[in-house]
Design a protein around this motif. Sequence first.
Motif, mmCIF file in Angstrom:
data_model
loop_
_atom_site.group_PDB
_atom_site.id
_atom_site.type_symbol
_atom_site.label_atom_id
_atom_site.label_comp_id
_atom_site.label_asym_id
_atom_site.label_seq_id
_atom_site.Cartn_x
_atom_site.Cartn_y
_atom_site.Cartn_z
ATOM 1 N N ILE A 125 4.001 -14.383 85.024
ATOM 2 C CA ILE A 125 5.431 -14.149 84.785
ATOM 3 C C ILE A 125 5.622 -13.349 83.503
ATOM 4 O O ILE A 125 6.442 -12.426 83.444
ATOM 5 C CB ILE A 125 6.204 -15.490 84.727
ATOM 6 C CG1 ILE A 125 6.224 -16.122 86.121
ATOM 7 C CG2 ILE A 125 7.609 -15.293 84.190
ATOM 8 C CD1 ILE A 125 6.713 -17.552 86.140
ATOM 9 N N LYS A 126 4.836 -13.680 82.484
ATOM 10 C CA LYS A 126 4.916 -12.954 81.216
ATOM 11 C C LYS A 126 4.575 -11.476 81.431
ATOM 12 O O LYS A 126 5.283 -10.587 80.926
ATOM 13 C CB LYS A 126 3.955 -13.578 80.211
ATOM 14 C CG LYS A 126 3.872 -12.867 78.895
ATOM 15 C CD LYS A 126 2.851 -13.541 78.011
ATOM 16 C CE LYS A 126 2.181 -12.489 77.178
ATOM 17 N NZ LYS A 126 0.937 -12.915 76.608
ATOM 18 N N LEU A 127 3.532 -11.201 82.194
ATOM 19 C CA LEU A 127 3.166 -9.810 82.477
ATOM 20 C C LEU A 127 4.248 -9.098 83.275
ATOM 21 O O LEU A 127 4.532 -7.922 83.038
ATOM 22 C CB LEU A 127 1.832 -9.757 83.228
ATOM 23 C CG LEU A 127 0.603 -10.105 82.398
ATOM 24 C CD1 LEU A 127 -0.633 -10.165 83.299
ATOM 25 C CD2 LEU A 127 0.398 -9.106 81.282
ATOM 26 N N LEU A 128 4.861 -9.800 84.204
ATOM 27 C CA LEU A 128 5.958 -9.218 84.982
ATOM 28 C C LEU A 128 7.125 -8.849 84.070
ATOM 29 O O LEU A 128 7.705 -7.772 84.197
ATOM 30 C CB LEU A 128 6.401 -10.206 86.062
ATOM 31 C CG LEU A 128 7.497 -9.750 87.001
ATOM 32 C CD1 LEU A 128 7.070 -8.520 87.793
ATOM 33 C CD2 LEU A 128 7.871 -10.875 87.943
ATOM 34 N N ASN A 140 -4.558 -24.924 83.434
ATOM 35 C CA ASN A 140 -4.055 -25.380 84.732
ATOM 36 C C ASN A 140 -3.371 -24.227 85.451
ATOM 37 O O ASN A 140 -3.169 -23.153 84.873
ATOM 38 C CB ASN A 140 -3.106 -26.570 84.554
ATOM 39 C CG ASN A 140 -1.980 -26.254 83.578
ATOM 40 O OD1 ASN A 140 -1.323 -25.224 83.681
ATOM 41 N ND2 ASN A 140 -1.761 -27.160 82.627
ATOM 42 N N ALA A 141 -2.991 -24.451 86.690
ATOM 43 C CA ALA A 141 -2.387 -23.412 87.514
ATOM 44 C C ALA A 141 -1.046 -22.954 86.942
ATOM 45 O O ALA A 141 -0.703 -21.766 87.028
ATOM 46 C CB ALA A 141 -2.219 -23.907 88.948
ATOM 47 N N ILE A 142 -0.297 -23.859 86.345
ATOM 48 C CA ILE A 142 0.989 -23.491 85.749
ATOM 49 C C ILE A 142 0.781 -22.452 84.656
ATOM 50 O O ILE A 142 1.539 -21.484 84.549
ATOM 51 C CB ILE A 142 1.724 -24.735 85.188
ATOM 52 C CG1 ILE A 142 2.090 -25.698 86.308
ATOM 53 C CG2 ILE A 142 2.951 -24.336 84.381
ATOM 54 C CD1 ILE A 142 3.112 -25.168 87.284
ATOM 55 N N ALA A 143 -0.253 -22.622 83.835
ATOM 56 C CA ALA A 143 -0.531 -21.659 82.771
ATOM 57 C C ALA A 143 -0.864 -20.281 83.348
ATOM 58 O O ALA A 143 -0.453 -19.254 82.803
ATOM 59 C CB ALA A 143 -1.670 -22.158 81.886
ATOM 60 N N VAL A 144 -1.577 -20.247 84.455
ATOM 61 C CA VAL A 144 -1.898 -18.976 85.118
ATOM 62 C C VAL A 144 -0.613 -18.324 85.624
ATOM 63 O O VAL A 144 -0.375 -17.126 85.421
ATOM 64 C CB VAL A 144 -2.888 -19.184 86.281
ATOM 65 C CG1 VAL A 144 -3.138 -17.871 87.024
ATOM 66 C CG2 VAL A 144 -4.207 -19.775 85.783
ATOM 67 N N ILE A 145 0.246 -19.102 86.261
ATOM 68 C CA ILE A 145 1.503 -18.581 86.793
ATOM 69 C C ILE A 145 2.404 -18.096 85.658
ATOM 70 O O ILE A 145 3.020 -17.024 85.752
ATOM 71 C CB ILE A 145 2.204 -19.639 87.664
ATOM 72 C CG1 ILE A 145 1.370 -19.870 88.939
ATOM 73 C CG2 ILE A 145 3.626 -19.230 88.008
ATOM 74 C CD1 ILE A 145 1.778 -21.072 89.737
ATOM 75 N N LEU A 146 2.469 -18.843 84.556
ATOM 76 C CA LEU A 146 3.271 -18.419 83.406
ATOM 77 C C LEU A 146 2.756 -17.108 82.823
ATOM 78 O O LEU A 146 3.544 -16.244 82.420
ATOM 79 C CB LEU A 146 3.298 -19.508 82.334
ATOM 80 C CG LEU A 146 4.092 -20.760 82.685
ATOM 81 C CD1 LEU A 146 3.912 -21.822 81.608
ATOM 82 C CD2 LEU A 146 5.555 -20.434 82.880
ATOM 83 N N VAL A 190 6.352 -18.649 76.049
ATOM 84 C CA VAL A 190 5.707 -19.683 76.855
ATOM 85 C C VAL A 190 6.524 -20.960 76.830
ATOM 86 O O VAL A 190 6.733 -21.586 77.873
ATOM 87 C CB VAL A 190 4.260 -19.931 76.358
ATOM 88 C CG1 VAL A 190 3.645 -21.112 77.077
ATOM 89 C CG2 VAL A 190 3.414 -18.686 76.552
ATOM 90 N N ASP A 191 7.010 -21.339 75.649
ATOM 91 C CA ASP A 191 7.826 -22.554 75.553
ATOM 92 C C ASP A 191 9.090 -22.434 76.400
ATOM 93 O O ASP A 191 9.488 -23.377 77.069
ATOM 94 C CB ASP A 191 8.205 -22.838 74.093
ATOM 95 C CG ASP A 191 7.021 -23.294 73.267
ATOM 96 O OD1 ASP A 191 6.005 -23.710 73.862
ATOM 97 O OD2 ASP A 191 7.110 -23.225 72.034
ATOM 98 N N ARG A 192 9.720 -21.247 76.377
ATOM 99 C CA ARG A 192 10.928 -21.036 77.168
ATOM 100 C C ARG A 192 10.624 -21.178 78.659
ATOM 101 O O ARG A 192 11.357 -21.833 79.387
ATOM 102 C CB ARG A 192 11.514 -19.651 76.877
ATOM 103 C CG ARG A 192 12.875 -19.467 77.519
ATOM 104 C CD ARG A 192 13.484 -18.133 77.183
ATOM 105 N NE ARG A 192 13.031 -17.208 78.205
ATOM 106 C CZ ARG A 192 12.699 -15.959 77.996
ATOM 107 N NH1 ARG A 192 12.748 -15.457 76.804
ATOM 108 N NH2 ARG A 192 12.303 -15.197 78.981
ATOM 109 N N HIS A 193 9.519 -20.604 79.095
ATOM 110 C CA HIS A 193 9.156 -20.707 80.509
ATOM 111 C C HIS A 193 8.810 -22.143 80.894
ATOM 112 O O HIS A 193 9.162 -22.598 81.976
ATOM 113 C CB HIS A 193 7.990 -19.779 80.843
ATOM 114 C CG HIS A 193 8.380 -18.338 80.869
ATOM 115 N ND1 HIS A 193 9.323 -17.839 81.724
ATOM 116 C CD2 HIS A 193 7.953 -17.298 80.127
ATOM 117 C CE1 HIS A 193 9.471 -16.558 81.519
ATOM 118 N NE2 HIS A 193 8.644 -16.197 80.544
#
Length: 123
Positions: A59-62, A50-56, A10-13
């Motif tokens: 991305i993690k699942l991808l 927030n929306a960024i956390a949802v998007i991250l 998460v920190d890297r993203h």
Amino acid sequence: MRTPEPEGLVDRHRLQLKLLLLRQKSMQIVLPPEVEALVQRQLTSGKYQNAIAVILAGIKLLEQQEDIYQGRLQDLQQEARTGWEASERRGEVVDGSAAMAQILANVRSLPPQASRCGVSDEA
């Protein structure tokens, strides 16, 4: 309740996203209505701040899905090499229909997320 996320990933993203935003000053993403509704449902559930956390999280699942796919691809490539070597060196050959039935049985026995590599019963 927030879902636990590996801090390093998460920190890297977050860092990559911040660097991208700094380079471009601002970034606008237009989401299709159904994706925007999904983000809103996740925010309403309280799982994400927030929306960024949802998007991250997406991305993690991808990334996880890609890791599973790549690992399975490497396994299949190794199995193919082993089969080729057996047929070349020892003359051990398996009927194509029997081999395909065995492959499909192996794919069906995988956990659901690992078997999503485009193999269907019609193969």
